[in-house]
Structure formats: C-alpha cells, structure tokens
Design a protein around this motif. Structure first.
Motif, PDB file in Angstrom:
ATOM      1  N   VAL A   1      33.626  -2.136  78.026  1.00  0.00           N
ATOM      2  CA  VAL A   1      33.543  -0.841  77.361  1.00  0.00           C
ATOM      3  C   VAL A   1      33.515  -1.101  75.860  1.00  0.00           C
ATOM      4  CG1 VAL A   1      34.628   1.401  76.991  1.00  0.00           C
ATOM      5  CG2 VAL A   1      34.781   0.293  79.236  1.00  0.00           C
ATOM      6  N   LEU A   2      32.477  -0.621  75.203  1.00  0.00           N
ATOM      7  CA  LEU A   2      32.321  -0.794  73.759  1.00  0.00           C
ATOM      8  C   LEU A   2      32.763   0.471  73.044  1.00  0.00           C
ATOM      9  CD1 LEU A   2      31.289  -2.249  71.199  1.00  0.00           C
ATOM     10  CD2 LEU A   2      29.006  -1.339  71.733  1.00  0.00           C
ATOM     11  N   CYS A   3      33.722   0.344  72.140  1.00  0.00           N
ATOM     12  CA  CYS A   3      34.198   1.459  71.316  1.00  0.00           C
ATOM     13  C   CYS A   3      33.775   1.191  69.870  1.00  0.00           C
ATOM     14  CB  CYS A   3      35.711   1.613  71.401  1.00  0.00           C
ATOM     15  SG  CYS A   3      36.367   1.778  73.075  1.00  0.00           S
ATOM     16  N   THR A   4      33.055   2.108  69.278  1.00  0.00           N
ATOM     17  CA  THR A   4      32.639   1.971  67.891  1.00  0.00           C
ATOM     18  C   THR A   4      33.365   2.996  67.035  1.00  0.00           C
ATOM     19  OG1 THR A   4      30.765   3.501  68.086  1.00  0.00           O
ATOM     20  CG2 THR A   4      30.370   1.178  68.641  1.00  0.00           C
ATOM     21  N   ASP A   5      33.736   2.594  65.840  1.00  0.00           N
ATOM     22  CA  ASP A   5      34.408   3.496  64.922  1.00  0.00           C
ATOM     23  C   ASP A   5      33.942   3.221  63.501  1.00  0.00           C
ATOM     24  OD1 ASP A   5      35.611   1.131  64.278  1.00  0.00           O
ATOM     25  OD2 ASP A   5      37.664   1.778  64.624  1.00  0.00           O
ATOM     26  N   THR A   6      34.408   4.035  62.570  1.00  0.00           N
ATOM     27  CA  THR A   6      34.108   3.896  61.158  1.00  0.00           C
ATOM     28  C   THR A   6      35.397   4.079  60.380  1.00  0.00           C
ATOM     29  OG1 THR A   6      33.600   6.263  60.902  1.00  0.00           O
ATOM     30  CG2 THR A   6      31.768   4.796  61.490  1.00  0.00           C
ATOM     31  N   ILE A   7      35.301   3.957  59.062  1.00  0.00           N
ATOM     32  CA  ILE A   7      36.485   4.200  58.244  1.00  0.00           C
ATOM     33  C   ILE A   7      36.847   5.682  58.233  1.00  0.00           C
ATOM     34  CG2 ILE A   7      36.089   2.196  56.781  1.00  0.00           C
ATOM     35  CD1 ILE A   7      34.840   4.037  54.717  1.00  0.00           C
ATOM     36  N   GLY A   8      35.924   6.522  58.698  1.00  0.00           N
ATOM     37  CA  GLY A   8      36.216   7.956  58.771  1.00  0.00           C
ATOM     38  C   GLY A   8      36.983   8.339  60.014  1.00  0.00           C
ATOM     39  N   GLN A   9      36.862   7.576  61.094  1.00  0.00           N
ATOM     40  CA  GLN A   9      37.582   7.855  62.335  1.00  0.00           C
ATOM     41  C   GLN A   9      37.823   6.542  63.062  1.00  0.00           C
ATOM     42  OE1 GLN A   9      38.879  10.893  63.459  1.00  0.00           O
ATOM     43  NE2 GLN A   9      39.900   9.467  64.838  1.00  0.00           N
ATOM     44  N   SER A  10      39.071   6.134  63.119  1.00  0.00           N
ATOM     45  CA  SER A  10      39.427   4.888  63.777  1.00  0.00           C
ATOM     46  C   SER A  10      39.448   5.084  65.292  1.00  0.00           C
ATOM     47  CB  SER A  10      40.804   4.414  63.293  1.00  0.00           C
ATOM     48  OG  SER A  10      41.235   3.288  64.030  1.00  0.00           O
ATOM     49  N   GLU A  34      44.500   4.580  72.768  1.00  0.00           N
ATOM     50  CA  GLU A  34      45.696   5.197  73.339  1.00  0.00           C
ATOM     51  C   GLU A  34      45.361   6.049  74.568  1.00  0.00           C
ATOM     52  OE1 GLU A  34      47.685   7.334  70.287  1.00  0.00           O
ATOM     53  OE2 GLU A  34      48.215   5.546  69.118  1.00  0.00           O
ATOM     54  N   GLU A  35      44.125   6.571  74.645  1.00  0.00           N
ATOM     55  CA  GLU A  35      43.734   7.336  75.823  1.00  0.00           C
ATOM     56  C   GLU A  35      43.640   6.432  77.050  1.00  0.00           C
ATOM     57  OE1 GLU A  35      43.425  10.612  76.224  1.00  0.00           O
ATOM     58  OE2 GLU A  35      44.155  10.801  74.169  1.00  0.00           O
ATOM     59  N   PHE A  36      43.163   5.202  76.870  1.00  0.00           N
ATOM     60  CA  PHE A  36      43.164   4.251  77.986  1.00  0.00           C
ATOM     61  C   PHE A  36      44.589   3.981  78.456  1.00  0.00           C
ATOM     62  CE2 PHE A  36      38.967   3.354  76.268  1.00  0.00           C
ATOM     63  CZ  PHE A  36      38.221   3.089  77.394  1.00  0.00           C
ATOM     64  N   VAL A  37      45.490   3.754  77.499  1.00  0.00           N
ATOM     65  CA  VAL A  37      46.880   3.447  77.849  1.00  0.00           C
ATOM     66  C   VAL A  37      47.539   4.639  78.535  1.00  0.00           C
ATOM     67  CG1 VAL A  37      49.116   2.772  76.909  1.00  0.00           C
ATOM     68  CG2 VAL A  37      47.020   1.824  75.935  1.00  0.00           C
ATOM     69  N   PHE A  38      47.247   5.846  78.069  1.00  0.00           N
ATOM     70  CA  PHE A  38      47.858   7.047  78.652  1.00  0.00           C
ATOM     71  C   PHE A  38      47.411   7.255  80.101  1.00  0.00           C
ATOM     72  CE2 PHE A  38      47.462  11.603  79.615  1.00  0.00           C
ATOM     73  CZ  PHE A  38      48.779  11.995  79.498  1.00  0.00           C
ATOM     74  N   ASN A  39      46.151   6.974  80.395  1.00  0.00           N
ATOM     75  CA  ASN A  39      45.617   7.228  81.731  1.00  0.00           C
ATOM     76  C   ASN A  39      45.968   6.151  82.743  1.00  0.00           C
ATOM     77  OD1 ASN A  39      43.492   9.707  81.840  1.00  0.00           O
ATOM     78  ND2 ASN A  39      43.492   8.797  79.796  1.00  0.00           N
ATOM     79  N   ILE A  40      46.396   4.978  82.284  1.00  0.00           N
ATOM     80  CA  ILE A  40      46.732   3.905  83.235  1.00  0.00           C
ATOM     81  C   ILE A  40      48.223   3.576  83.212  1.00  0.00           C
ATOM     82  CG2 ILE A  40      44.441   2.888  82.945  1.00  0.00           C
ATOM     83  CD1 ILE A  40      45.732   0.694  81.269  1.00  0.00           C
ATOM     84  N   LYS A  41      49.018   4.351  82.490  1.00  0.00           N
ATOM     85  CA  LYS A  41      50.434   4.005  82.353  1.00  0.00           C
ATOM     86  C   LYS A  41      51.186   4.097  83.679  1.00  0.00           C
ATOM     87  CE  LYS A  41      51.846   8.674  80.936  1.00  0.00           C
ATOM     88  NZ  LYS A  41      52.504   9.471  79.868  1.00  0.00           N
ATOM     89  N   GLU A  42      50.696   4.921  84.602  1.00  0.00           N
ATOM     90  CA  GLU A  42      51.351   5.046  85.901  1.00  0.00           C
ATOM     91  C   GLU A  42      50.762   4.112  86.948  1.00  0.00           C
ATOM     92  OE1 GLU A  42      51.148   9.101  87.015  1.00  0.00           O
ATOM     93  OE2 GLU A  42      52.422   9.829  85.371  1.00  0.00           O
ATOM     94  N   SER A  43      49.779   3.319  86.571  1.00  0.00           N
ATOM     95  CA  SER A  43      49.127   2.423  87.526  1.00  0.00           C
ATOM     96  C   SER A  43      49.659   1.005  87.460  1.00  0.00           C
ATOM     97  CB  SER A  43      47.612   2.413  87.267  1.00  0.00           C
ATOM     98  OG  SER A  43      47.080   3.722  87.357  1.00  0.00           O
ATOM     99  N   ASP A  44      50.541   0.722  86.523  1.00  0.00           N
ATOM    100  CA  ASP A  44      51.119  -0.619  86.351  1.00  0.00           C
ATOM    101  C   ASP A  44      50.041  -1.683  86.170  1.00  0.00           C
ATOM    102  OD1 ASP A  44      53.668   0.433  86.602  1.00  0.00           O
ATOM    103  OD2 ASP A  44      53.676   0.182  88.780  1.00  0.00           O
ATOM    104  N   GLU A  73      41.796   3.845  67.184  1.00  0.00           N
ATOM    105  CA  GLU A  73      43.165   3.678  67.655  1.00  0.00           C
ATOM    106  C   GLU A  73      43.558   4.790  68.622  1.00  0.00           C
ATOM    107  OE1 GLU A  73      45.353   1.278  67.207  1.00  0.00           O
ATOM    108  OE2 GLU A  73      43.991   0.067  65.995  1.00  0.00           O
ATOM    109  N   TYR A  74      43.181   6.033  68.296  1.00  0.00           N
ATOM    110  CA  TYR A  74      43.488   7.140  69.200  1.00  0.00           C
ATOM    111  C   TYR A  74      42.737   6.998  70.517  1.00  0.00           C
ATOM    112  CZ  TYR A  74      45.604   9.465  65.172  1.00  0.00           C
ATOM    113  OH  TYR A  74      46.394   9.773  64.092  1.00  0.00           O
ATOM    114  N   LEU A  75      41.524   6.456  70.465  1.00  0.00           N
ATOM    115  CA  LEU A  75      40.742   6.262  71.682  1.00  0.00           C
ATOM    116  C   LEU A  75      41.382   5.213  72.592  1.00  0.00           C
ATOM    117  CD1 LEU A  75      38.180   6.898  73.293  1.00  0.00           C
ATOM    118  CD2 LEU A  75      36.995   5.159  71.946  1.00  0.00           C
TER     119      LEU A  75
END
Length: 300
Positions: A25-34, A40-50, A36-38
């Motif tokens: 999965v390729l995530c692209t960002d700029t100095i206008g929008q990092s 965190e969405e992966f971590v939030f959705n898999i936190k219950e899957s161990d 990091e929040y994206l």
C-alpha cells in the motif's frame, strides 16, 4: 450492490483492516498534509486483530506505542535493513497465528530508486502487508546515468496494488494558490489537520482500477465519500505518468481547469435546440460589412 467490495466505504475499511488482498500500500503526502493520521487509521482498524506491526524508521527516533517491533534504519543500507527485518519475521509469523503481518515504513524516500524493487520484493509477501509513505514534497536525486529510468514515485505507483493520496481539506484556500505556496515550502494555516481528503486507487485482479475520493475524520474515524471516478479517467492518468518527463509540455490539467472546461457551452448545442432540422446561428459584430442589396450577404 452486487459485492461489498464495490461499496467505496467498505472497500476502504477492508484496506485499513488488511482484509483486502494487497501486498503493498503506497501512501503519498506533502508538507501540507502528513500521512501520520492515515497510518493511525490502519492501527485503529487492526487493533482488535492482534496483528504484529513492524516499524521501519528512517525519520522517527522513538518507537510508536502501537509497534510490536521497531527497527532504526538510519545508517543502514538496503541489504542490512532486509537482514535485520528477516530476524524479526519468524517471531511475527509465530505471533500472528495465520494472520497477516503489517510492516510500516515511515519514509521510503531514503531508499535509492534503483533498489526499490529489491527492497519491496524482499519484504512484501503473501503474509506481509507493506505500507510505505512517500513524501512528494521531498526532492529526489536524479542520477544522470539513470535519466531514462522511471522516477521513484512512478515506480512505486506501478508496483503498489493500492495507492492512498492525502490532501488537505481546506475549502477556504484556492487549490492552485495552495499548490503554489507548498511548492515554495510556505505552509498556510489550518493544514495538517485531523480532517483531510483521501484519494483511493485500487487495482483489481482483472486489471480494472477503482478510484474514489473520501474525507476522513481521524478523531471520530468517519469516512465520507466525496466522489467516485470512472475507470477511463484513471487510464488517462496512467498515460500522463508514462509520458511525464518525455516532453517539456504540461499535459495535465488541474481540478479548476477541468471544472472550467466542463462549464463551457459548445456552439453546436444551440443549433440542436431547434425543433425542425438544423439552423445556422450567426451573430453580427460591429466590424462586419453587411450589404443589404447583395443577396449572397444574407447568412440565413
């Protein structure tokens, strides 16, 4: 809909939860929008899957709280990074109990483009999902001997099954003005917010590319669909990627230019508004030399 994967929101959640078959999965960002929040969405959705998370850090000095393993890649070459990663891989395979392992790279810009394929192939696999971040605002070194070789971003977009592009959700700022300011490394206010826009491009096994635009709220984890793009629009973007760098002309158009083009009234549409047959629509201008006695001067 015939399939849940055809639902854009469901497809996005499946990607975040690693239920969609995607090795990279390729995530692209700029100095206008990092991104990091994206991440965190992966971590939030898999936190219950161990699912174990291996973090390959080129920019971060401390281990994130959600990471199972942390590898400091500063000062290491690609071969050393791969060797260190494979030392943690058996432990991840033992901990995941048949589930996938998530590998996060905070910045793949530090990998030389001639070694990108080697790096990705050595880490991504059937049981490992590789999520990498590419900073589009960071300039890349161009080797004169590899001037005809694809750029790092083009190469990553070709390899990745899923591409996530982050953009700031600022309606009060003109898009062209924002791009001009960011190009000069000037960051306006209210950027890098927890509310941002996301463009998803997902390649199916059939070769079809699905493209959707979302607005994501990182605090509430709400995903709102903004628009869905047709497949032929993605094909035109792929063509522009292939010819980029081969010509000095700018073959792309901005969103503002595309919107202005769609609002142009074509002249032949007015001629089609008559009930019986076609007609000639002509408006005289002040410089026209019209002679009433000449029968051939009448345009009608």
């Amino acid at each position: 809909m015939s399939s849940t994967t055809h639902n854009p929101i469901v497809l996005l959640k499946r990607i975040f939860s690693l239920k969609e078959q995607s090795s990279m999965v390729l995530c692209t960002d700029t100095i206008g929008q990092s991104s990091e929040y994206l991440i965190e969405e992966f971590v939030f959705n898999i936190k219950e899957s161990d699912i174990p998370i291996v973090y390959l850090a080129f920019e971060h000095l401390t281990k994130p709280a959600y990471a199972s393993q942390f590898i400091d890649c500063t000062g290491l070459n690609v071969k050393q990074i791969i060797d260190v990663f494979h030392k943690f891989l058996p432990k991840c395979e033992q901990d995941q109990a048949g589930k996938r392992c998530l590998v996060i790279v905070d910045s793949i810009n530090y990998i030389p483009k001639e070694l990108l394929i080697e790096f990705v192939c050595a880490i991504a696999s059937n049981h490992v999902t590789l999520v990498v971040t590419y900073h589009k605002s960071m300039p890349s070194y161009r080797d004169p001997s590899l001037q005809h070789y694809p750029g790092p971003l083009q190469l990553l977009q070709f390899i990745a099954n899923t591409i996530l592009d982050t953009e700031p959700a600022c309606k009060s700022i003109d898009q062209e003005y924002l791009e001009s300011e960011l190009h000069k490394f000037v960051i306006p206010r209210n950027l890098n917010s927890h509310v941002y826009n996301l463009t998803l491009r997902n390649r199916r096994r059939s070769g079809r590319t699905l493209s959707y635009s979302f607005q994501i709220n990182n605090q509430t984890h709400d995903y709102r669909l903004l628009s869905d793009h047709k497949d032929h629009e993605d094909d035109s973007e792929d063509v522009l990627l292939r010819v980029n760098g081969l010509t000095t002309f700018n073959l792309g158009t901005t969103k503002r230019q595309r919107l202005a083009k769609e609002q142009v009234d074509l002249p032949f549409l007015e001629a089609q508004s008559f009930n019986s047959g076609g007609a000639i629509v002509y408006e005289f201008e002040k410089d026209d030399d019209y002679d009433e006695e000449d029968p051939y001067e009448d345009p009608f």
